[in-house]
Design an enzyme around this catalytic site. Structure first.
Site, PDB file in Angstrom:
ATOM      1  N   HIS A  23      65.952 -26.907 140.408  1.00 44.75           N
ATOM      2  CA  HIS A  23      65.227 -28.183 140.394  1.00 44.75           C
ATOM      3  C   HIS A  23      65.645 -29.076 141.556  1.00 44.75           C
ATOM      4  O   HIS A  23      64.848 -29.862 142.048  1.00 44.75           O
ATOM      5  CB  HIS A  23      65.429 -28.890 139.049  1.00 44.75           C
ATOM      6  CG  HIS A  23      64.563 -28.328 137.963  1.00 44.75           C
ATOM      7  ND1 HIS A  23      63.751 -29.083 137.169  1.00 44.75           N
ATOM      8  CD2 HIS A  23      64.379 -27.051 137.564  1.00 44.75           C
ATOM      9  CE1 HIS A  23      63.097 -28.298 136.309  1.00 44.75           C
ATOM     10  NE2 HIS A  23      63.477 -27.067 136.537  1.00 44.75           N
ATOM     11  N   HIS A  73      65.890 -16.314 134.149  1.00 45.93           N
ATOM     12  CA  HIS A  73      65.588 -16.485 132.721  1.00 45.93           C
ATOM     13  C   HIS A  73      66.295 -15.434 131.876  1.00 45.93           C
ATOM     14  O   HIS A  73      66.293 -15.521 130.657  1.00 45.93           O
ATOM     15  CB  HIS A  73      64.065 -16.502 132.498  1.00 45.93           C
ATOM     16  CG  HIS A  73      63.407 -17.695 133.136  1.00 45.93           C
ATOM     17  ND1 HIS A  73      62.117 -17.719 133.586  1.00 45.93           N
ATOM     18  CD2 HIS A  73      63.917 -18.930 133.421  1.00 45.93           C
ATOM     19  CE1 HIS A  73      61.842 -18.902 134.100  1.00 45.93           C
ATOM     20  NE2 HIS A  73      62.918 -19.660 134.018  1.00 45.93           N
TER      21      HIS A  73
HETATM   22  C1  HEM Z   1      58.668 -19.731 138.533  1.00 48.62           C
HETATM   23  C2  HEM Z   1      58.631 -20.934 138.022  1.00 48.62           C
HETATM   24  C3  HEM Z   1      59.470 -21.365 136.852  1.00 48.62           C
HETATM   25  C4  HEM Z   1      59.047 -21.991 135.732  1.00 48.62           C
HETATM   26  C5  HEM Z   1      57.625 -22.409 135.436  1.00 48.62           C
HETATM   27  C6  HEM Z   1      60.209 -22.187 134.880  1.00 48.62           C
HETATM   28  C7  HEM Z   1      60.171 -22.789 133.636  1.00 48.62           C
HETATM   29  C8  HEM Z   1      61.239 -22.893 132.782  1.00 48.62           C
HETATM   30  C9  HEM Z   1      61.198 -23.462 131.458  1.00 48.62           C
HETATM   31  C10 HEM Z   1      59.982 -24.068 130.785  1.00 48.62           C
HETATM   32  C11 HEM Z   1      62.440 -23.395 130.945  1.00 48.62           C
HETATM   33  C12 HEM Z   1      62.901 -23.889 129.567  1.00 48.62           C
HETATM   34  C13 HEM Z   1      63.468 -25.266 129.706  1.00 48.62           C
HETATM   35  C14 HEM Z   1      63.959 -25.801 128.370  1.00 48.62           C
HETATM   36  O1  HEM Z   1      64.753 -25.134 127.676  1.00 48.62           O
HETATM   37  O2  HEM Z   1      63.552 -26.905 128.022  1.00 48.62           O
HETATM   38  C15 HEM Z   1      63.271 -22.775 131.931  1.00 48.62           C
HETATM   39  C16 HEM Z   1      64.593 -22.530 131.750  1.00 48.62           C
HETATM   40  C17 HEM Z   1      65.403 -22.033 132.735  1.00 48.62           C
HETATM   41  N1  HEM Z   1      65.027 -21.744 134.024  1.00 48.62           N
HETATM   42 FE1  HEM Z   1      63.165 -21.629 134.735  1.00 48.62          FE
HETATM   43  N2  HEM Z   1      61.295 -21.703 135.506  1.00 48.62           N
HETATM   44  C18 HEM Z   1      60.908 -21.180 136.709  1.00 48.62           C
HETATM   45  C19 HEM Z   1      61.717 -20.631 137.669  1.00 48.62           C
HETATM   46  C20 HEM Z   1      63.087 -20.656 137.623  1.00 48.62           C
HETATM   47  C21 HEM Z   1      63.962 -20.384 138.732  1.00 48.62           C
HETATM   48  C22 HEM Z   1      63.472 -20.075 140.161  1.00 48.62           C
HETATM   49  C23 HEM Z   1      65.235 -20.498 138.267  1.00 48.62           C
HETATM   50  C24 HEM Z   1      66.549 -20.371 139.001  1.00 48.62           C
HETATM   51  C25 HEM Z   1      66.678 -20.132 140.277  1.00 48.62           C
HETATM   52  C26 HEM Z   1      65.139 -20.833 136.856  1.00 48.62           C
HETATM   53  C27 HEM Z   1      66.221 -20.982 136.014  1.00 48.62           C
HETATM   54  C28 HEM Z   1      66.129 -21.318 134.692  1.00 48.62           C
HETATM   55  C29 HEM Z   1      67.265 -21.309 133.792  1.00 48.62           C
HETATM   56  C30 HEM Z   1      68.665 -20.850 134.140  1.00 48.62           C
HETATM   57  C31 HEM Z   1      66.807 -21.765 132.572  1.00 48.62           C
HETATM   58  C32 HEM Z   1      67.639 -21.990 131.312  1.00 48.62           C
HETATM   59  C33 HEM Z   1      68.097 -23.437 131.332  1.00 48.62           C
HETATM   60  C34 HEM Z   1      68.918 -23.862 130.127  1.00 48.62           C
HETATM   61  O3  HEM Z   1      69.228 -23.029 129.271  1.00 48.62           O
HETATM   62  O4  HEM Z   1      69.275 -25.063 130.061  1.00 48.62           O
HETATM   63  N3  HEM Z   1      63.840 -20.936 136.514  1.00 48.62           N
HETATM   64  N4  HEM Z   1      62.517 -22.497 133.041  1.00 48.62           N
END
Ligand code: HEM
Length: 344
Positions: A69, A193
């Site tokens: 982010h 993820h």
């Molecule tokens: C491709 C577009 C992406 C979308 C639309 C997306 C969307 C999301 C969403 C909706 C969540 C859940 C948030 C929640 O628990 O409220 C999430 C979690 C997460 N995303 Fe993504 N994401 C994307 C790409 C990425 C990228 C590029 C990374 C890292 C380089 C990433 C790392 C993570 C991680 C580590 C979590 C878990 C966060 C937590 O447990 O607090 N995501 N993402």
């Protein structure tokens, strides 16, 4: 409601494999930038991450998401850490909903200010903490080039550009391309993820920025031909009934186990789930909707790749380093903040 974590980060770190061949330098960033000016910089960040993770291991994925982010909004400049007061700072944008770990960065910064005042940027702490979090979770260990400086702007609307779960594969590809990231990077970085898989639970009924229920939309209100609404037709029937039995319409707090075949490993299981249409986050499922990204998913899940490459962990680490170099400020640009949540 915390997600339950596995073993202690220290054990996981020991099991992490140091990946060779990762890019060591991007432009003016370089590995070991603080080796003279603040030799404890990297070890201090690692120990602060470990302290927080010992209390709550779900902070680890949060730190990786924090870097994503940060970097996707005007570059990796720690602008996401600024607190405005008038709900007008970048961090107040709904796209950052659920973002955590800012206190970990602030805590590492406070410690580093006492060790080497005014030297280590918040942007570098974000990148180092994300790297450490991945290693503590069993992901690859890799060198992070440093030397980023902190930005001097933070605006609410800047974060509108972040990818959204509802984006089509074409929109996702163009948002990544706008940051110099290609289809391979999109697939590999989405593999973060896995961390949700490793922690076994994901809140499927989270509210997205449009106020709709993300998963409920996919299961019950997906737009179909003829103006009808129903389930996303790409979800296999057996998985659909499993999801619907767990997530009723209007369900806000249902959690879904996501450990399908992952067996606690930081591996390509998420890509196999995407290939087999068992992805739960819509943007992950979308990766199997365009030939360019389908090809990448197929390459890393093929039997041959474990023997002859491409090698998932190495390429994943490369993609993280690449993401961490988006739009960096170096030399005299920006500043090194004293406190991460405030401009100097
Ligand atoms: C491709 C577009 C992406 C979308 C639309 C997306 C969307 C999301 C969403 C909706 C969540 C859940 C948030 C929640 O628990 O409220 C999430 C979690 C997460 N995303 Fe993504 N994401 C994307 C790409 C990425 C990228 C590029 C990374 C890292 C380089 C990433 C790392 C993570 C991680 C580590 C979590 C878990 C966060 C937590 O447990 O607090 N995501 N993402």
């Amino acid at each position: 409601m915390g997600r339950s974590g596995g073993g202690g980060p220290a054990i996981l770190l020991m099991s992490a494999v140091l990946v060779a061949g990762v890019a060591v330098c991007d432009g003016k960033l370089k590995v070991g930038f603080y080796s003279r000016s603040c030799p404890t910089a990297e070890s201090t960040v690692a120990s602060v991450v470990q302290q927080f993770a010992d209390a709550d291991s779900t902070i680890l994925p949060a730190l990786v998401r924090l870097q994503f982010h940060d970097c996707f909004v005007k570059g990796c400049d720690a602008s996401v850490l600024i607190k405005g007061g008038n709900n007008n700072a970048e961090v107040d944008n709904n796209k950052h909903q659920g973002l955590r770990g800012l206190d970990v960065i602030e805590s590492a910064k406070a410690q580093l200010e006492s060790e080497c005042p005014g030297v280590v940027s918040c942007a570098d702490i974000v990148a180092l903490a994300s790297r450490d979090a991945l290693a503590f979770t069993g992901g690859p260990a890799f060198d992070v080039p440093t030397g980023r400086r902190d930005g001097k702007t933070s605006n609410l609307r800047d974060a509108d550009v972040l990818p959204d779960v509802k984006d089509s594969i074409e929109v996702l590809r163009s948002k990544f391309a706008a940051n110099g990231l290609d289809d391979k990077d999109l697939v590999l970085l989405s593999c973060n993820h896995i961390l949700l898989l490793l922690l076994a639970y994901y809140i499927i009924a989270s509210v997205d920025h449009g106020g709709e229920l993300t998963m409920a939309t996919t299961l019950y209100n997906f737009p179909l031909p003829g103006g009808r609404k129903g389930a996303d037709p790409t979800i296999p029937e057996s998985f659909l009934s499993e999801l619907r039995s767990r997530c009723a319409p209007g369900d806000f707090n249902t959690r879904l186990p996501l450990d399908r075949g992952s067996e606690g490993e930081f591996d390509t299981s998420i890509l196999r789930n995407i290939r087999n249409r068992f992805a739960v986050i819509a943007s992950d499922a979308a990766l199997y909707n365009a030939s360019a990204t389908v090809g990448v998913v197929d390459t890393y899940t093929s039997m041959l790749s474990t023997l002859f490459g491409p090698y998932f962990r190495e390429d994943f680490a490369d993609a993280m380093v690449k993401m961490g170099s988006i739009g960096v400020l170096t030399d005299r640009a920006g500043e090194v903040r004293k406190v991460c949540s405030k401009f100097n």
